[in-house]
Design an enzyme around this catalytic site. Sequence first.
Site, PDB file in Angstrom:
ATOM      1  N   ASP A   8      39.926  36.311  47.880  1.00  0.00           N
ATOM      2  CA  ASP A   8      39.029  37.460  47.733  1.00  0.00           C
ATOM      3  C   ASP A   8      37.766  37.354  48.599  1.00  0.00           C
ATOM      4  O   ASP A   8      36.963  36.443  48.417  1.00  0.00           O
ATOM      5  CB  ASP A   8      38.595  37.597  46.274  1.00  0.00           C
ATOM      6  CG  ASP A   8      39.751  37.591  45.297  1.00  0.00           C
ATOM      7  OD1 ASP A   8      40.617  36.693  45.397  1.00  0.00           O
ATOM      8  OD2 ASP A   8      39.783  38.458  44.409  1.00  0.00           O
ATOM      9  N   GLU A  39      39.454  42.944  48.061  1.00  0.00           N
ATOM     10  CA  GLU A  39      39.027  43.907  47.044  1.00  0.00           C
ATOM     11  C   GLU A  39      37.580  43.759  46.573  1.00  0.00           C
ATOM     12  O   GLU A  39      37.094  44.646  45.869  1.00  0.00           O
ATOM     13  CB  GLU A  39      39.976  43.845  45.835  1.00  0.00           C
ATOM     14  CG  GLU A  39      39.787  42.666  44.933  1.00  0.00           C
ATOM     15  CD  GLU A  39      39.863  43.063  43.461  1.00  0.00           C
ATOM     16  OE1 GLU A  39      40.130  44.234  43.159  1.00  0.00           O
ATOM     17  OE2 GLU A  39      39.637  42.184  42.634  1.00  0.00           O
ATOM     18  N   ASN A  40      36.886  42.697  46.979  1.00  0.00           N
ATOM     19  CA  ASN A  40      35.475  42.559  46.610  1.00  0.00           C
ATOM     20  C   ASN A  40      34.555  42.569  47.829  1.00  0.00           C
ATOM     21  O   ASN A  40      33.402  42.183  47.742  1.00  0.00           O
ATOM     22  CB  ASN A  40      35.242  41.254  45.832  1.00  0.00           C
ATOM     23  CG  ASN A  40      35.962  41.221  44.510  1.00  0.00           C
ATOM     24  OD1 ASN A  40      36.714  40.284  44.238  1.00  0.00           O
ATOM     25  ND2 ASN A  40      35.774  42.224  43.672  1.00  0.00           N
ATOM     26  N   HIS A  68      40.181  46.262  41.413  1.00  0.00           N
ATOM     27  CA  HIS A  68      39.067  47.077  41.932  1.00  0.00           C
ATOM     28  C   HIS A  68      39.507  47.899  43.143  1.00  0.00           C
ATOM     29  O   HIS A  68      38.659  48.327  43.940  1.00  0.00           O
ATOM     30  CB  HIS A  68      37.895  46.185  42.324  1.00  0.00           C
ATOM     31  CG  HIS A  68      37.238  45.501  41.165  1.00  0.00           C
ATOM     32  ND1 HIS A  68      36.512  46.181  40.220  1.00  0.00           N
ATOM     33  CD2 HIS A  68      37.217  44.187  40.796  1.00  0.00           C
ATOM     34  CE1 HIS A  68      36.055  45.311  39.319  1.00  0.00           C
ATOM     35  NE2 HIS A  68      36.475  44.109  39.639  1.00  0.00           N
ATOM     36  N   HIS A 154      47.587  39.036  41.382  1.00  0.00           N
ATOM     37  CA  HIS A 154      46.164  39.247  41.126  1.00  0.00           C
ATOM     38  C   HIS A 154      45.940  39.351  39.624  1.00  0.00           C
ATOM     39  O   HIS A 154      46.239  40.387  39.014  1.00  0.00           O
ATOM     40  CB  HIS A 154      45.725  40.533  41.828  1.00  0.00           C
ATOM     41  CG  HIS A 154      44.245  40.682  41.952  1.00  0.00           C
ATOM     42  ND1 HIS A 154      43.503  40.077  42.953  1.00  0.00           N
ATOM     43  CD2 HIS A 154      43.349  41.377  41.208  1.00  0.00           C
ATOM     44  CE1 HIS A 154      42.240  40.407  42.827  1.00  0.00           C
ATOM     45  NE2 HIS A 154      42.119  41.187  41.767  1.00  0.00           N
ATOM     46  N   HIS A 181      38.501  33.784  41.833  1.00  0.00           N
ATOM     47  CA  HIS A 181      37.498  33.343  42.810  1.00  0.00           C
ATOM     48  C   HIS A 181      37.262  31.840  42.837  1.00  0.00           C
ATOM     49  O   HIS A 181      36.391  31.375  43.574  1.00  0.00           O
ATOM     50  CB  HIS A 181      36.152  34.049  42.581  1.00  0.00           C
ATOM     51  CG  HIS A 181      36.170  35.510  42.857  1.00  0.00           C
ATOM     52  ND1 HIS A 181      35.028  36.255  43.079  1.00  0.00           N
ATOM     53  CD2 HIS A 181      37.192  36.400  42.951  1.00  0.00           C
ATOM     54  CE1 HIS A 181      35.339  37.513  43.290  1.00  0.00           C
ATOM     55  NE2 HIS A 181      36.666  37.626  43.215  1.00  0.00           N
TER      56      HIS A 181
END
Length: 268
Positions: A8, A39-40, A68, A154, A181
Amino acid sequence: MRLLFLGDVMGRAGRTAIQERLGPLKAELDVEFCVINGENATNGAGLSPEHARLLLAAGADAVTLGDHAFDQKEMLQFAEAEPRIVRPLNYSKVAPGRGARIFETARGRRVLVAQALGQVFMKRPFDDPFSAIEPVLRNAPLGGAVQAAIVDMHCEATSEKMAMGHFCDGRASMVVGTHTHVPTADAMILPGGTAYQSDAGMCGDYDSVIGMDKEEPLRRFLTGMPKARFEPARGEATLSGLLVETDEATGRAASVRMIRRGGRLSPA
Protein backbone atom coordinates in the site's frame (compact mmCIF):
# COMPACT_ATOMS: atom_id res chain seq x y z
CA MET A 1 10.01 -14.09 -15.08
CA ARG A 2 10.67 -11.68 -12.24
CA LEU A 3 7.58 -10.18 -10.62
CA LEU A 4 7.62 -7.30 -8.14
CA PHE A 5 4.70 -6.45 -5.86
CA LEU A 6 4.81 -3.34 -3.66
CA GLY A 7 2.43 -2.83 -0.76
CA ASP A 8 0.00 0.00 0.00
CA VAL A 9 1.35 3.38 -1.10
CA MET A 10 0.73 5.78 1.77
CA GLY A 11 0.27 9.46 0.99
CA ARG A 12 2.87 11.85 -0.38
CA ALA A 13 5.81 10.06 1.25
CA GLY A 14 4.90 6.82 -0.51
CA ARG A 15 4.25 8.50 -3.84
CA THR A 16 7.60 10.31 -3.71
CA ALA A 17 9.45 7.09 -2.93
CA ILE A 18 7.77 5.35 -5.87
CA GLN A 19 8.65 8.23 -8.21
CA GLU A 20 12.27 8.39 -7.12
CA ARG A 21 13.13 4.73 -6.54
CA LEU A 22 10.90 2.40 -8.52
CA GLY A 23 12.67 2.79 -11.86
CA PRO A 24 16.16 2.08 -10.48
CA LEU A 25 14.79 -0.78 -8.35
CA LYS A 26 13.14 -2.47 -11.35
CA ALA A 27 16.36 -2.16 -13.33
CA GLU A 28 18.49 -3.50 -10.48
CA LEU A 29 16.24 -6.53 -9.93
CA ASP A 30 15.51 -7.11 -13.66
CA VAL A 31 11.77 -6.92 -13.02
CA GLU A 32 9.54 -7.80 -15.97
CA PHE A 33 6.20 -6.95 -14.35
CA CYS A 34 5.39 -4.73 -11.37
CA VAL A 35 2.15 -4.37 -9.41
CA ILE A 36 1.57 -1.66 -6.80
CA ASN A 37 -1.29 -1.40 -4.33
CA GLY A 38 -2.24 2.27 -4.54
CA GLU A 39 -5.41 2.57 -2.48
CA ASN A 40 -3.95 4.93 0.15
CA ALA A 41 -1.83 7.06 -2.17
CA THR A 42 -4.11 10.10 -2.04
CA ASN A 43 -3.92 11.57 1.45
CA GLY A 44 -4.13 8.08 2.95
CA ALA A 45 -7.68 7.46 1.70
CA GLY A 46 -8.20 6.22 -1.83
CA LEU A 47 -6.48 6.98 -5.10
CA SER A 48 -7.12 9.92 -7.38
CA PRO A 49 -6.70 9.68 -11.17
CA GLU A 50 -3.82 12.18 -10.94
CA HIS A 51 -1.93 10.02 -8.47
CA ALA A 52 -2.81 6.83 -10.36
CA ARG A 53 -1.18 8.31 -13.47
CA LEU A 54 1.87 9.17 -11.36
CA LEU A 55 2.28 5.58 -10.15
CA LEU A 56 1.84 4.22 -13.66
CA ALA A 57 4.31 6.72 -15.11
CA ALA A 58 6.84 5.76 -12.41
CA GLY A 59 6.83 2.16 -13.64
CA ALA A 60 3.83 0.29 -12.27
CA ASP A 61 2.39 -2.10 -14.86
CA ALA A 62 -0.81 -2.47 -12.82
CA VAL A 63 -2.26 -0.74 -9.75
CA THR A 64 -4.59 -2.57 -7.36
CA LEU A 65 -7.04 -0.82 -5.03
CA GLY A 66 -8.89 -2.12 -1.94
CA ASP A 67 -11.74 -1.23 0.41
CA HIS A 68 -10.95 2.48 -0.16
CA ALA A 69 -11.17 1.94 -3.93
CA PHE A 70 -13.67 4.70 -4.56
CA ASP A 71 -13.04 7.10 -1.67
CA GLN A 72 -11.85 9.51 -4.35
CA LYS A 73 -15.03 9.84 -6.43
CA GLU A 74 -13.15 10.56 -9.66
CA MET A 75 -11.93 6.96 -9.53
CA LEU A 76 -15.45 5.79 -10.43
CA GLN A 77 -14.92 6.94 -14.01
CA PHE A 78 -11.16 6.47 -14.15
CA ALA A 79 -11.31 2.77 -13.15
CA GLU A 80 -13.62 2.15 -16.08
CA ALA A 81 -11.40 3.95 -18.57
CA GLU A 82 -7.90 2.90 -17.42
CA PRO A 83 -7.25 -0.85 -17.95
CA ARG A 84 -4.21 -0.87 -15.67
CA ILE A 85 -6.39 -0.22 -12.60
CA VAL A 86 -7.58 -3.41 -10.88
CA ARG A 87 -10.31 -2.96 -8.26
CA PRO A 88 -11.47 -5.77 -5.92
CA LEU A 89 -13.44 -8.57 -7.58
CA ASN A 90 -16.00 -8.68 -4.80
CA TYR A 91 -16.35 -4.96 -4.01
CA SER A 92 -19.83 -4.61 -5.50
CA LYS A 93 -21.74 -6.12 -8.40
CA VAL A 94 -22.18 -2.62 -9.85
CA ALA A 95 -18.65 -1.32 -9.23
CA PRO A 96 -16.94 0.17 -12.29
CA GLY A 97 -13.77 -1.35 -13.68
CA ARG A 98 -12.64 -4.92 -13.35
CA GLY A 99 -11.30 -7.06 -10.51
CA ALA A 100 -9.05 -9.20 -12.71
CA ARG A 101 -7.17 -8.45 -15.91
CA ILE A 102 -4.60 -10.16 -18.11
CA PHE A 103 -1.64 -8.00 -19.10
CA GLU A 104 1.07 -8.56 -21.67
CA THR A 105 4.66 -7.73 -20.73
CA ALA A 106 7.17 -6.04 -23.03
CA ARG A 107 8.61 -9.51 -23.61
CA GLY A 108 5.26 -10.82 -24.80
CA ARG A 109 4.29 -12.86 -21.74
CA ARG A 110 0.82 -12.80 -20.23
CA VAL A 111 0.26 -11.98 -16.54
CA LEU A 112 -3.01 -12.25 -14.66
CA VAL A 113 -3.58 -9.71 -11.88
CA ALA A 114 -6.56 -10.17 -9.55
CA GLN A 115 -7.63 -8.71 -6.24
CA ALA A 116 -10.16 -9.79 -3.64
CA LEU A 117 -11.36 -8.25 -0.38
CA GLY A 118 -11.60 -10.31 2.78
CA GLN A 119 -14.64 -10.53 5.03
CA VAL A 120 -13.18 -11.00 8.53
CA PHE A 121 -13.05 -7.81 10.66
CA MET A 122 -13.79 -5.61 7.62
CA LYS A 123 -16.14 -2.65 7.98
CA ARG A 124 -18.42 -3.75 5.13
CA PRO A 125 -19.87 -7.22 4.40
CA PHE A 126 -18.16 -7.91 1.08
CA ASP A 127 -19.05 -10.96 -1.02
CA ASP A 128 -17.19 -14.24 -0.60
CA PRO A 129 -13.64 -13.73 -1.95
CA PHE A 130 -13.02 -17.44 -2.55
CA SER A 131 -15.97 -17.94 -4.88
CA ALA A 132 -14.99 -14.67 -6.61
CA ILE A 133 -11.42 -15.76 -7.35
CA GLU A 134 -12.24 -19.37 -8.34
CA PRO A 135 -13.56 -18.72 -11.89
CA VAL A 136 -10.76 -16.22 -12.55
CA LEU A 137 -8.08 -18.83 -11.87
CA ARG A 138 -10.03 -21.55 -13.67
CA ASN A 139 -10.37 -19.45 -16.82
CA ALA A 140 -6.70 -18.37 -16.86
CA PRO A 141 -4.70 -21.48 -16.02
CA LEU A 142 -1.10 -20.93 -14.99
CA GLY A 143 1.35 -22.26 -17.55
CA GLY A 144 -1.40 -22.19 -20.18
CA ALA A 145 -3.44 -19.05 -20.82
CA VAL A 146 -1.05 -17.03 -18.65
CA GLN A 147 2.64 -17.32 -17.81
CA ALA A 148 2.19 -15.75 -14.37
CA ALA A 149 -0.66 -14.92 -11.99
CA ILE A 150 -0.64 -12.44 -9.09
CA VAL A 151 -3.39 -12.33 -6.45
CA ASP A 152 -3.65 -9.38 -4.03
CA MET A 153 -5.67 -10.45 -0.96
CA HIS A 154 -6.73 -7.20 0.73
CA CYS A 155 -7.99 -7.84 4.25
CA GLU A 156 -7.43 -7.59 8.01
CA ALA A 157 -7.12 -11.20 9.18
CA THR A 158 -3.89 -13.11 8.59
CA SER A 159 -5.88 -16.35 8.80
CA GLU A 160 -8.03 -15.28 5.84
CA LYS A 161 -4.96 -14.27 3.87
CA MET A 162 -3.30 -17.61 4.59
CA ALA A 163 -6.46 -19.47 3.59
CA MET A 164 -6.46 -17.63 0.27
CA GLY A 165 -2.82 -18.55 -0.25
CA HIS A 166 -3.58 -22.24 0.17
CA PHE A 167 -6.75 -21.95 -1.91
CA CYS A 168 -4.70 -20.57 -4.82
CA ASP A 169 -1.66 -22.80 -4.28
CA GLY A 170 -0.42 -24.20 -7.55
CA ARG A 171 -2.76 -21.94 -9.54
CA ALA A 172 -1.06 -18.58 -8.92
CA SER A 173 2.56 -17.48 -9.03
CA MET A 174 2.06 -15.20 -6.04
CA VAL A 175 -0.57 -14.52 -3.37
CA VAL A 176 0.29 -11.49 -1.27
CA GLY A 177 -1.68 -9.77 1.47
CA THR A 178 -2.24 -6.03 1.70
CA HIS A 179 -4.26 -3.59 3.87
CA THR A 180 -2.63 -3.78 7.32
CA HIS A 181 0.51 -1.81 6.32
CA VAL A 182 2.88 -3.90 8.48
CA PRO A 183 5.16 -6.34 6.62
CA THR A 184 5.12 -9.91 7.87
CA ALA A 185 8.19 -12.16 8.00
CA ASP A 186 6.58 -15.24 6.44
CA ALA A 187 7.57 -15.05 2.77
CA MET A 188 7.61 -18.63 1.49
CA ILE A 189 6.74 -20.93 -1.38
CA LEU A 190 3.71 -23.07 -0.61
CA PRO A 191 3.73 -26.83 -1.44
CA GLY A 192 2.03 -26.36 -4.81
CA GLY A 193 4.48 -23.68 -5.96
CA THR A 194 2.75 -20.40 -5.06
CA ALA A 195 4.83 -17.67 -3.42
CA TYR A 196 3.08 -16.24 -0.37
CA GLN A 197 3.42 -13.44 2.20
CA SER A 198 0.68 -12.48 4.66
CA ASP A 199 1.28 -8.75 4.23
CA ALA A 200 3.63 -6.89 1.91
CA GLY A 201 3.71 -3.87 4.21
CA MET A 202 3.34 -0.31 2.96
CA CYS A 203 5.30 2.12 0.87
CA GLY A 204 5.26 4.88 3.45
CA ASP A 205 6.91 6.43 6.50
CA TYR A 206 7.24 3.80 9.24
CA ASP A 207 7.89 6.47 11.89
CA SER A 208 4.12 6.58 12.19
CA VAL A 209 1.02 4.61 13.17
CA ILE A 210 0.48 2.45 10.06
CA GLY A 211 1.48 5.40 7.90
CA MET A 212 -0.39 8.13 9.73
CA ASP A 213 1.28 10.96 11.64
CA LYS A 214 1.56 9.69 15.22
CA GLU A 215 -0.04 12.56 17.14
CA GLU A 216 -3.73 12.05 16.38
CA PRO A 217 -3.78 8.21 16.59
CA LEU A 218 -1.94 8.37 19.93
CA ARG A 219 -4.40 10.98 21.25
CA ARG A 220 -7.35 8.78 20.33
CA PHE A 221 -5.81 5.67 21.91
CA LEU A 222 -5.01 7.57 25.10
CA THR A 223 -8.18 9.62 25.47
CA GLY A 224 -10.78 7.96 23.25
CA MET A 225 -11.50 11.42 21.82
CA PRO A 226 -10.76 12.70 18.31
CA LYS A 227 -9.39 16.21 17.87
CA ALA A 228 -8.20 16.33 14.27
CA ARG A 229 -8.18 14.32 11.07
CA PHE A 230 -5.63 11.59 10.47
CA GLU A 231 -2.85 12.83 8.18
CA PRO A 232 -0.23 10.67 6.47
CA ALA A 233 3.27 10.88 7.94
CA ARG A 234 5.71 12.69 5.68
CA GLY A 235 9.12 11.31 6.61
CA GLU A 236 11.26 9.15 4.35
CA ALA A 237 9.29 6.17 3.09
CA THR A 238 10.34 2.54 2.88
CA LEU A 239 9.41 0.64 -0.26
CA SER A 240 8.07 -2.69 1.03
CA GLY A 241 7.06 -5.66 -1.06
CA LEU A 242 7.81 -9.04 -2.53
CA LEU A 243 10.03 -10.19 -5.40
CA VAL A 244 9.15 -13.50 -7.03
CA GLU A 245 10.99 -15.33 -9.79
CA THR A 246 8.89 -17.88 -11.64
CA ASP A 247 9.71 -21.12 -13.39
CA GLU A 248 9.55 -20.46 -17.14
CA ALA A 249 7.68 -23.67 -17.95
CA THR A 250 5.04 -23.73 -15.21
CA GLY A 251 4.69 -20.12 -14.00
CA ARG A 252 5.04 -21.30 -10.41
CA ALA A 253 7.44 -19.62 -8.00
CA ALA A 254 11.07 -20.69 -8.10
CA SER A 255 12.23 -18.12 -5.52
CA VAL A 256 10.75 -15.46 -3.26
CA ARG A 257 12.37 -12.53 -1.46
CA MET A 258 11.02 -9.72 0.69
CA ILE A 259 11.96 -6.21 -0.46
CA ARG A 260 12.76 -3.33 1.94
CA ARG A 261 14.33 -0.20 0.48
CA GLY A 262 14.91 3.17 2.13
CA GLY A 263 13.48 4.66 5.31
CA ARG A 264 13.41 2.95 8.68
CA LEU A 265 12.97 -0.62 7.43
CA SER A 266 15.84 -0.62 4.97
CA PRO A 267 18.23 -3.48 5.82
CA ALA A 268 21.31 -2.37 7.74
